[in-house]
Design an enzyme around this catalytic site. Structure first.
Site, PDB file in Angstrom:
ATOM      1  N   GLN A  20      -9.951  -3.941   7.302  1.00  0.00           N
ATOM      2  CA  GLN A  20      -9.130  -3.523   8.439  1.00  0.00           C
ATOM      3  C   GLN A  20      -9.713  -2.287   9.128  1.00  0.00           C
ATOM      4  O   GLN A  20      -8.994  -1.529   9.776  1.00  0.00           O
ATOM      5  CB  GLN A  20      -7.694  -3.265   7.978  1.00  0.00           C
ATOM      6  N   ASP A  38      -4.838   8.413   2.944  1.00  0.00           N
ATOM      7  CA  ASP A  38      -4.346   7.108   3.385  1.00  0.00           C
ATOM      8  C   ASP A  38      -5.256   6.567   4.494  1.00  0.00           C
ATOM      9  O   ASP A  38      -5.871   7.342   5.233  1.00  0.00           O
ATOM     10  CB  ASP A  38      -2.912   7.261   3.910  1.00  0.00           C
ATOM     11  N   GLU A  39      -5.352   5.249   4.608  1.00  0.00           N
ATOM     12  CA  GLU A  39      -6.167   4.586   5.648  1.00  0.00           C
ATOM     13  C   GLU A  39      -7.592   5.156   5.654  1.00  0.00           C
ATOM     14  O   GLU A  39      -8.150   5.505   6.694  1.00  0.00           O
ATOM     15  CB  GLU A  39      -5.521   4.750   7.028  1.00  0.00           C
ATOM     16  N   LYS A  96       0.814  -1.214   0.000  1.00  0.00           N
ATOM     17  CA  LYS A  96       0.000   0.000   0.000  1.00  0.00           C
ATOM     18  C   LYS A  96       0.851   1.268   0.000  1.00  0.00           C
ATOM     19  O   LYS A  96       0.629   2.182  -0.805  1.00  0.00           O
ATOM     20  CB  LYS A  96      -0.923  -0.004   1.223  1.00  0.00           C
ATOM     21  N   THR A  97       1.833   1.330   0.898  1.00  0.00           N
ATOM     22  CA  THR A  97       2.650   2.541   1.015  1.00  0.00           C
ATOM     23  C   THR A  97       3.442   2.781  -0.262  1.00  0.00           C
ATOM     24  O   THR A  97       3.599   3.918  -0.712  1.00  0.00           O
ATOM     25  CB  THR A  97       3.599   2.432   2.222  1.00  0.00           C
ATOM     26  N   ARG A 120      -0.811 -10.105  10.773  1.00  0.00           N
ATOM     27  CA  ARG A 120       0.479  -9.542  11.213  1.00  0.00           C
ATOM     28  C   ARG A 120       1.580 -10.596  11.085  1.00  0.00           C
ATOM     29  O   ARG A 120       2.765 -10.268  11.125  1.00  0.00           O
ATOM     30  CB  ARG A 120       0.424  -9.093  12.677  1.00  0.00           C
TER      31      ARG A 120
END
Length: 753
Positions: free
Chosen positions: A262, A228-229, A36-37, A619
């Protein structure tokens, strides 16, 4: 465009499409570990290299760290131009704009930003002016209520007009919150101050009221907006975004990046509706799904898909990986929470040896911070370095230290530090000046402060309050002299005022403080009921508060100067979002814990709990262990919980085998939801119902008797020594059959003589 080729070659096909889509509305659904980043930063670099001015780009994040990382990555691709991009958190970017424009809505441009303590102080002053009960109108509760209203675009006037809000306040005996809200807003305005919520709310006002066509000014300046997010945005944040992007003849150059799977912060006001309904606001939307996971092995990725597919309201996607299958997922089933902690510690040592893992490669994730206690205790016993991330070590939390201070003073009235900590907690009008006076008197007379309180006539306006405090501690001492550690601690919790004070705080933080105290009390209850002797027979064996304090002090006396960076990470799942570890233990996976009991009556909340579990398991890079206990202490009693429904949602093909304790339970196993064959062969049912179990008089137990113990099963008494310590061989244990138990504290039922 030739200049861009090196960037595009580093991306997979779908990432490349998302990066190249500059014009119009764009949504990037980024699964866990999908890069994503990289997509976000490469997209901005691509825009700059395509000729877009950096100052026309606004990129909104949720943390300063994310903004800095974004700028650094962009700079590595396009040079110093990256510093001209408006990249930062919602609060920092909007504060920057308000510093220029605040005068247009009645604020000075050099307005003050109030932090949490400042806002509580203002609210406290208003509560005093209105002559309201501060126990009922606790500043923290009122602040949380006002913050929630602002985040939902509810002004003081709208608050009064909202019958649902007013009825809620009346039901909670706080009908004056709307008045406090009104006065609070007016006071901040007079003071030229904004709180953190105002940085969003006043930005909305600026754009919505549009003085001097200010909205058009910023719409022209920021031709390209990235968020973002996006799944973590609240109502107010999205309304601001729409004011910046949606206008007549707008090209709608907005790119939102996030993952509905998420979305886990509804308790902070975030709404999943923003991402689920985004296409309704932008019908010409192009959507790109980043489904390749570069982080986890196949079994973990498949398990994540299986779990999240149980949520009906979601953006459909299927995460995949080309990484090897890897280890299957372990299920750690334990009898009790203590055994769960021990089993997790054992498995950590095994993984470190077998897979050459370092401590820093390993994380233990739990639903609430209060669950860390049992794992901290076991890691200390094994001398495994650990660190609490995103919170304090259990025994370092304020509410725990406050309770411990009461208990320390109860058993040792010469403990001046404990006394100073709690003499005015909860508040009993014994101020700092009085405490300083008491300390000076103690020094002058070579006494403890307690001796000053009980021997010297204190010349203070707080004399009566001091006398009441002395009587309170004396009552605790009397209770401790005739009761075990748990009974005394529970008595202190109820009668010190701590229980009442904490229950008045209905915020998320307040509820967590109560959970931490309950966890502390549960640990004390377990200490009292654990009748197996330690191997070190020099240790005290009674169950008094004194012995408990000695035991826990030895266990929690950590070296504060420890700087070893190689530590196992302990954290809540909420704090773990965005992180990754080679090995992850998700613990406490039981119904009413994970998922939380607070979510049981609401399908939407169960869905969020499932998304939280999805975040937890994704994770893990290589090893994943899901852990639960058949029983644990909750609110001072042994509770038997079903395993979490989320474990059942993972198919057998991704489960390795159950890692079960060697001791067999002697109670009927709790009812398990649905078909739970994957957890292995059920433990033997020995026909003993704990609620029907009646312990025999321990003074009547003799060698040769057949007995039953709820934890160890059927056994035969081999010997009873002069200290009334019985040696018993338990038939139902596969290992370590012989136990030495103090009959004074044992719960044994005589079967035959």
């Amino acid at each position: 465009m030739q200049k861009l080729a090196p960037y595009l070659d580093e991306l997979n096909p779908i990432q490349r499409q998302a990066v190249a889509c500059i014009e119009g509305p764009c949504m990037v659904i980024a699964g866990p570990g999908s890069g994503k980043t990289r997509v976000l930063t490469y997209r901005i670099a691509h825009m700059i290299l395509s000729g877009i001015q950096p100052g026309q780009i606004m990129a909104l994040t949720f943390t300063n760290k994310a903004a800095r990382e974004m700028k650094d990555r962009i700079e590595s691709k396009v040079g110093t131009q990256a510093q001209r991009v408006w990249a930062g958190t919602f609060h920092s970017i909007f504060a920057r704009i308000l510093r220029v424009e605040a005068h247009r809505i009645g604020y000075p441009n050099d307005f003050t930003i109030y932090d949490t303590d400042d806002t509580k102080s203002v609210i406290s002053e208003i509560i005093t002016q209105l002559n309201l009960d501060k126990k009922l109108y606790a500043p923290g509760i009122v602040r949380s209520r006002i913050s929630s209203a602002k985040s939902n675009l509810i002004t003081p006037k709208a608050y009064v007009a909202n019958e649902e809000l007013m009825a809620y306040d009346r039901m909670n005996r706080r009908p004056m919150i709307h008045v406090i809200y009104q006065k609070y807003v007016a006071k901040l305005m007079r003071s030229g101050a904004m709180d953190f919520d105002d940085l969003l709310l006043q930005m909305f006002r600026l754009l919505y009221q549009n003085p001097d066509n200010i909205r058009e000014k910023y719409q022209r300046q920021f031709r390209y907006l990235l968020v973002d997010e996006f799944q973590d945005t609240n109502t107010l944040q999205y309304e601001i975004i729409k004011l910046l992007v949606m206008y007549q003849n707008s090209p709608n150059n907005i790119c939102v990046v996030g993952d509905d799977a998420q979305s886990i912060y509804s308790f902070r006001g975030a709404t999943i509706e923003n991402i689920l309904q985004f296409e309704n606001d932008f019908p010409e939307l192009q959507t790109f799904k980043l489904e390749q996971n570069y982080r986890s092995t196949q079994h973990i990725v498949e398990a994540a898909n299986e779990v999240i597919n149980h949520n009906k309201r979601q953006i459909q996607k299927k995460i995949w990986t080309d990484r090897p299958e890897g280890s299957k997922i372990k299920i750690n089933k334990s009898m009790t929470e203590t055994e769960e902690g021990k089993r997790v510690a054992d498995t950590i040592i095994e993984q470190k040896n077998r897979y050459n893992l370092s401590n820093k490669d390993i994380a233990i994730l739990y639903r609430t911070n209060g669950q860390s206690r049992v794992f901290e205790e076991q890691l200390r016993r094994y001398n495994i370095h650990y660190r609490i991330y995103g919170g304090f070590s259990f025994y370092s939390r304020k509410e725990v230290k406050d309770m411990m201070a009461y208990m320390r003073l109860t058993i040792n009235d010469k403990d001046d530090e404990a006394l100073k900590r709690i003499i005015n907690y909860p508040r009993r009008a014994i101020g700092d000046t009085t405490v300083q006076q008491l300390s000076r008197l103690a020094d002058d007379n070579n006494m403890s402060i307690w001796e000053v309180l009980t021997r010297i006539d204190i010349n203070s306006r707080a004399r009566k309050n001091i006398a009441d405090f002395v009587e309170l501690i004396k009552a605790f001492k009397s209770k401790a002299a005739h009761s075990n550690a748990y009974e005394t601690a529970a008595y202190i919790y109820r009668n010190s005022g701590i229980e009442k004070l904490l229950k008045e705080d209905q915020t998320i933080e307040g509820k967590e403080r109560i959970e931490n105290i309950i966890s502390l009390l549960d640990g004390i209850q377990e200490f009292v009921q654990d009748d197996e002797l330690e191997h070190d027979e020099e240790l005290p064996t009674d169950k008094s508060l004194t012995t408990y304090i000695q035991t826990v002090s030895l266990m929690t006396d950590a070296d504060e100067k420890e700087t070893n960076p190689d530590h196992v990470t302990l954290m809540s799942v909420h704090a773990a979002k965005g992180l990754e570890f080679k090995s992850v233990f998700v613990v406490g996976l039981e119904e009413n814990i994970f998922p939380s009991y607070l979510a049981m009556t609401d399908n939407n909340e169960i869905d969020e709990e499932r998304r939280l579990f999805y975040v937890a398991i994704t994770r893990a890079e290589e090893h994943l262990c899901l852990s639960y206990a058949n029983s644990r202490y909750q609110y001072g009693q042994v509770r038997y919980n079903d395993p979490s429904r989320f474990i059942e949602e993972i198919s057998d093909k991704n489960i390795d085998s159950i890692i079960s304790i060697t001791q067999k339970p002697v109670f009927t196993e709790p009812k398990i939801l649905g078909n739970f064959k994957k957890l292995g062969t059920p433990t033997p049912k020995l026909g003993i119902d704990p609620s029907q179990f009646v312990a025999s008089d321990p003074t009547g137990i003799r060698p040769g008797m057949e007995v039953i113990h709820l934890k160890f099963g059927h056994g035969k008494v081999v010997d009873v020594d002069e200290r009334l310590v019985a040696t018993i061989v338990f038939n139902d244990l596969t290992e370590d059959k012989e136990k030495r138990i103090m009959l004074k504290f044992a719960k044994l039922q005589i079967v035959s003589e």
